[in-house]
Motif scaffolding. Sequence first.
Motif, PDB file in Angstrom:
ATOM      1  N   ALA A   3       0.832  -1.208   0.000  1.00 28.45           N
ATOM      2  CA  ALA A   3       0.000   0.000   0.000  1.00 28.45           C
ATOM      3  C   ALA A   3       0.865   1.256   0.000  1.00 28.45           C
ATOM      4  CB  ALA A   3      -0.929  -0.015   1.213  1.00 28.45           C
ATOM      5  N   LEU A   4       1.872   1.287   0.859  1.00 25.15           N
ATOM      6  CA  LEU A   4       2.721   2.475   0.954  1.00 25.15           C
ATOM      7  C   LEU A   4       3.494   2.707  -0.341  1.00 25.15           C
ATOM      8  CD1 LEU A   4       4.161   2.340   4.563  1.00 25.15           C
ATOM      9  CD2 LEU A   4       2.993   4.270   3.484  1.00 25.15           C
ATOM     10  N   ILE A   5       4.045   1.644  -0.887  1.00 25.74           N
ATOM     11  CA  ILE A   5       4.867   1.783  -2.087  1.00 25.74           C
ATOM     12  C   ILE A   5       4.000   2.205  -3.267  1.00 25.74           C
ATOM     13  CG2 ILE A   5       6.279   0.456  -3.724  1.00 25.74           C
ATOM     14  CD1 ILE A   5       7.316  -1.070  -1.163  1.00 25.74           C
ATOM     15  N   LEU A   6       2.802   1.625  -3.355  1.00 23.68           N
ATOM     16  CA  LEU A   6       1.881   2.006  -4.432  1.00 23.68           C
ATOM     17  C   LEU A   6       1.441   3.457  -4.267  1.00 23.68           C
ATOM     18  CD1 LEU A   6       0.530   0.460  -6.822  1.00 23.68           C
ATOM     19  CD2 LEU A   6      -1.530   0.427  -5.402  1.00 23.68           C
ATOM     20  N   LYS A   7       1.121   3.835  -3.044  1.00 22.42           N
ATOM     21  CA  LYS A   7       0.727   5.229  -2.782  1.00 22.42           C
ATOM     22  C   LYS A   7       1.844   6.173  -3.224  1.00 22.42           C
ATOM     23  CE  LYS A   7      -1.631   8.601  -0.645  1.00 22.42           C
ATOM     24  NZ  LYS A   7      -3.069   8.868  -0.525  1.00 22.42           N
ATOM     25  N   ALA A   8       3.095   5.744  -3.027  1.00 23.03           N
ATOM     26  CA  ALA A   8       4.246   6.567  -3.417  1.00 23.03           C
ATOM     27  C   ALA A   8       4.555   6.451  -4.906  1.00 23.03           C
ATOM     28  CB  ALA A   8       5.464   6.188  -2.575  1.00 23.03           C
ATOM     29  N   GLY A   9       3.694   5.753  -5.668  1.00 27.41           N
ATOM     30  CA  GLY A   9       3.818   5.749  -7.119  1.00 27.41           C
ATOM     31  C   GLY A   9       4.780   4.732  -7.694  1.00 27.41           C
ATOM     32  N   SER A  10       5.297   3.842  -6.847  1.00 24.49           N
ATOM     33  CA  SER A  10       6.230   2.827  -7.339  1.00 24.49           C
ATOM     34  C   SER A  10       5.555   1.471  -7.436  1.00 24.49           C
ATOM     35  CB  SER A  10       7.452   2.723  -6.407  1.00 24.49           C
ATOM     36  OG  SER A  10       8.285   3.849  -6.555  1.00 24.49           O
ATOM     37  N   ALA A  11       6.115   0.635  -8.301  1.00 22.68           N
ATOM     38  CA  ALA A  11       5.711  -0.758  -8.314  1.00 22.68           C
ATOM     39  C   ALA A  11       6.414  -1.474  -7.170  1.00 22.68           C
ATOM     40  CB  ALA A  11       6.065  -1.411  -9.651  1.00 22.68           C
ATOM     41  N   CYS A  12       5.775  -2.525  -6.664  1.00 25.68           N
ATOM     42  CA  CYS A  12       6.233  -3.165  -5.433  1.00 25.68           C
ATOM     43  C   CYS A  12       6.486  -4.646  -5.683  1.00 25.68           C
ATOM     44  CB  CYS A  12       5.127  -2.976  -4.405  1.00 25.68           C
ATOM     45  SG  CYS A  12       5.391  -3.851  -2.896  1.00 25.68           S
ATOM     46  N   VAL A  13       7.661  -5.099  -5.298  1.00 23.34           N
ATOM     47  CA  VAL A  13       7.995  -6.514  -5.418  1.00 23.34           C
ATOM     48  C   VAL A  13       8.229  -7.050  -4.011  1.00 23.34           C
ATOM     49  CG1 VAL A  13       9.662  -8.172  -6.293  1.00 23.34           C
ATOM     50  CG2 VAL A  13       8.942  -6.247  -7.728  1.00 23.34           C
ATOM     51  N   LEU A  14       7.434  -8.049  -3.625  1.00 19.90           N
ATOM     52  CA  LEU A  14       7.442  -8.547  -2.257  1.00 19.90           C
ATOM     53  C   LEU A  14       8.096  -9.911  -2.181  1.00 19.90           C
ATOM     54  CD1 LEU A  14       3.717  -7.618  -1.812  1.00 19.90           C
ATOM     55  CD2 LEU A  14       5.577  -6.506  -0.546  1.00 19.90           C
ATOM     56  N   ARG A  15       8.972 -10.074  -1.203  1.00 24.45           N
ATOM     57  CA  ARG A  15       9.560 -11.378  -0.979  1.00 24.45           C
ATOM     58  C   ARG A  15       9.425 -11.665   0.515  1.00 24.45           C
ATOM     59  NH1 ARG A  15      12.205 -15.840   0.932  1.00 24.45           N
ATOM     60  NH2 ARG A  15      13.196 -16.998  -0.761  1.00 24.45           N
ATOM     61  N   GLY A  16       8.361 -12.376   0.856  1.00 24.05           N
ATOM     62  CA  GLY A  16       8.111 -12.715   2.254  1.00 24.05           C
ATOM     63  C   GLY A  16       8.785 -14.017   2.628  1.00 24.05           C
ATOM     64  N   SER A  17       8.495 -14.502   3.820  1.00 27.99           N
ATOM     65  CA  SER A  17       9.132 -15.752   4.241  1.00 27.99           C
ATOM     66  C   SER A  17       8.322 -16.940   3.734  1.00 27.99           C
ATOM     67  CB  SER A  17       9.247 -15.795   5.756  1.00 27.99           C
ATOM     68  OG  SER A  17       7.972 -15.971   6.320  1.00 27.99           O
ATOM     69  N   SER A  18       8.997 -18.067   3.609  1.00 30.22           N
ATOM     70  CA  SER A  18       8.326 -19.250   3.083  1.00 30.22           C
ATOM     71  C   SER A  18       7.216 -19.701   4.035  1.00 30.22           C
ATOM     72  CB  SER A  18       9.345 -20.375   2.882  1.00 30.22           C
ATOM     73  OG  SER A  18      10.023 -20.632   4.087  1.00 30.22           O
ATOM     74  N   SER A  19       7.342 -19.385   5.320  1.00 33.28           N
ATOM     75  CA  SER A  19       6.314 -19.823   6.270  1.00 33.28           C
ATOM     76  C   SER A  19       4.965 -19.172   5.964  1.00 33.28           C
ATOM     77  CB  SER A  19       6.741 -19.510   7.706  1.00 33.28           C
ATOM     78  OG  SER A  19       6.888 -18.123   7.879  1.00 33.28           O
ATOM     79  N   ALA A  20       4.991 -18.014   5.313  1.00 30.41           N
ATOM     80  CA  ALA A  20       3.737 -17.298   5.043  1.00 30.41           C
ATOM     81  C   ALA A  20       3.360 -17.334   3.570  1.00 30.41           C
ATOM     82  CB  ALA A  20       3.867 -15.853   5.520  1.00 30.41           C
ATOM     83  N   LEU A  21       3.940 -18.248   2.817  1.00 26.49           N
ATOM     84  CA  LEU A  21       3.802 -18.194   1.357  1.00 26.49           C
ATOM     85  C   LEU A  21       2.348 -18.288   0.892  1.00 26.49           C
ATOM     86  CD1 LEU A  21       5.347 -17.842  -1.232  1.00 26.49           C
ATOM     87  CD2 LEU A  21       5.806 -20.291  -1.282  1.00 26.49           C
ATOM     88  N   GLU A  22       1.584 -19.195   1.490  1.00 27.85           N
ATOM     89  CA  GLU A  22       0.189 -19.337   1.024  1.00 27.85           C
ATOM     90  C   GLU A  22      -0.640 -18.113   1.411  1.00 27.85           C
ATOM     91  OE1 GLU A  22      -1.800 -22.782   0.411  1.00 27.85           O
ATOM     92  OE2 GLU A  22      -0.255 -24.168   1.105  1.00 27.85           O
TER      93      GLU A  22
END
Lengths: 424, 424
Positions: A130-149
């Motif tokens: 949300a913050l990155i989009l609000k700031a006009g950038s595209a966002c690429v997320l790399r979370g932990s495998s424990s939360a993948l689903e």
Amino acid sequence: MSDVASLLQRAQQARRGLGALPRDAALEAAARRLRAQQDQILEANARDVARERERGTPEPLIDRLRLDSSRLEGICEGLRQVRALPDPLGRVQDGWTHPQGMRIERVAVPFGVVAVIYESRPNVTVDAAALILKAGSACVLRGSSSALESNRALVAALRAGLEEAGLPSDAVQLVDSADRSSVNALLTARGLVDLVIPRGGAGLIRTVVENARVPVIETGVGNCHLFVERSADLEMALEILINGKVQRPGVCNALETLLVDREIAPAFLPRAVRALRAHGVELRGDEDARTYAPGVEAASDADWDTEYLDLILAIRVVDGVEGALAHIARHGSGHSEVIVTRDLAAAQAFQDGVDAAAVYVNASSRFTDGFEFGFGAEIGISTQKLHARGPMGLRELVSYQYRVTGHGQIRGSNPQPSAAQEQA
Amino acid sequence: MSDVASLLQRAQQARRGLGALPRDAALEAAARRLRAQQDQILEANARDVARERERGTPEPLIDRLRLDSSRLEGICEGLRQVRALPDPLGRVQDGWTHPQGMRIERVAVPFGVVAVIYESRPNVTVDAAALILKAGSACVLRGSSSALESNRALVAALRAGLEEAGLPSDAVQLVDSADRSSVNALLTARGLVDLVIPRGGAGLIRTVVENARVPVIETGVGNCHLFVERSADLEMALEILINGKVQRPGVCNALETLLVDREIAPAFLPRAVRALRAHGVELRGDEDARTYAPGVEAASDADWDTEYLDLILAIRVVDGVEGALAHIARHGSGHSEVIVTRDLAAAQAFQDGVDAAAVYVNASSRFTDGFEFGFGAEIGISTQKLHARGPMGLRELVSYQYRVTGHGQIRGSNPQPSAAQEQA
């Protein structure tokens, strides 16, 4: 081309012109989608939780991972708050007229593609996007495998919201891989990643900073000190100490070391130790501290550099502001440092002498936080000095460019020295 | 400990409290010492020049290396100019009151230790040291081996000036080694180098960016475009074109590629080619451009990505603003881009669509320069988006910190989501 590279190419495509699209409408639509897809999201999260339970993941981590409808509603409320913030893009930060008559303006513009590498909590997925989009950038997320689903389900809802509002869904993407090589691919994608922000424990942050070939903002490690100066109001010092250590010990703006001015150690330390023990805090002191606080365990050298993130506190007796500054210069992590004092000169010397993101006089280190600072949101707390320091809100998530408008001006021969004339 | 590590330790010592010492007096004393030690400096320089001549170094590089009394006087004049600039430290950039009553101020503070890695010209030694010192940081210089004797003599004079004014001479240090491993030692000294700035050719900058584990600002590569839009005043376009390509072709803000809107290519290109040839510019065009400019050599794909730094220009015919934006997005280096147009919508679309440090409407790219922008000095031109973009003056050579002053405030339980509460 690797999966990550093609994902980043799509992000670079998606980010073009993003600033001119209805980003706030997209955030609103995303919140609607998150609510509409609550069942799928909670089911995906339940699978993550079940798998981690089976793996024997400790219960506090499971709790960080777990979503329920109330937490999901909190996440949607966070989206609403970000949407309500003023647009950080297009702000004219400065402007003037060149002697030859061109107008020069310094204007806030998007970074481009911002990657976030983070651990565990799935709410970060939505908050960061949300913050990155609000700031006009595209966002690429790399979370932990424990939360993948969970992250897959959350990102699917976000992307549906973007599309609904006419934004390219590739402006929010998840690196859908538990493979560690995907982190390295992100960190080395020069020209495709404009900024990477790590969020998590010290190990994650070190890995990112040491391996990144793209611009990075270091966040979050806080070895914070409270210095009780000889003139301090001891009652106030006690309150700030307990607040800093006890209110939420597992966060980066919590206190880790108490420095006590030698002159008031006999008066302050026994009281402090009693109060800390009453709150269940384990104490480790230097030799001087232990003379005023019998029964306190001896601190080792490593204690001065440890971010306990727990109900443990190191205690040291120092000689005045100079002694405190020397200790902090050596062991501080540049996060938040506090002095309690009634002496103006001591307060000034401390603020001038401490090289940290936030320096407090007579207030708790716990205030180092984007919400407390009034930014309305926070993507992390920077402990580096380049670009952003301390809490990072929307203002820290944009770059700027100079826009020069003339009517045919050209540069004459310039008698002044000029670095541009020397550079390749 | 390596030589570089112990040098950096001394720099870290020297930088403490530098902001409060008489930096302007030190710059004045340094200028006096440079003048007083002119003979030693010119003799050392003559030895560098003689050795490089013997090695067969090309004459233009010898000329960059060479000092004489007039160039040395120019260097001293530069010191005077930096001294005359307002102090960038201590500026309150922002300030407000927390709801609980603490005053929060965002104050400009020094970076700490700033390293500059540069090539050839010995004037950079003094310019960079002066700016970094003025900005309150200690300065570590790593010049090229060809200028080693000159740099030693210059730094000796600077350090004598610092000492005369009561500053620690270790606030300006030269990495006195032609050994390449000293560069790597600088680039990996996490915690000892707060910022590294490379100044020189594309190869040097790439080496620094790819090997740095400390914060870096990428500078100087400029693949700059001029787009002549269909509504352009062709006379104006011609002047901006010639100024951008011819006035000083070897610098980063010179033009490298001309993009011509298809609709006006028949009218503009023949005139442009005549004018460019009259100035001795070699031309390389795409197929469309060559139909309007017979005899122009065919451009290869590599031409679009080449910073010639020479009297060579690539020419391409594109379809409107969209075509120009697509070419620049693919080949630009994020330095300076120009549109010549009479159409307001085209101007706006170009400024909104170009992702570069400086975007010009109807003015020459040659203005991208700290002096032209009115900064009074320049340490380089950033082509990255983190921290600083475009010309970097004193304002870009400082960091900031938050100073919070209260009367005992502690943080209560906070119902808002807070990233600090999630982070280690």
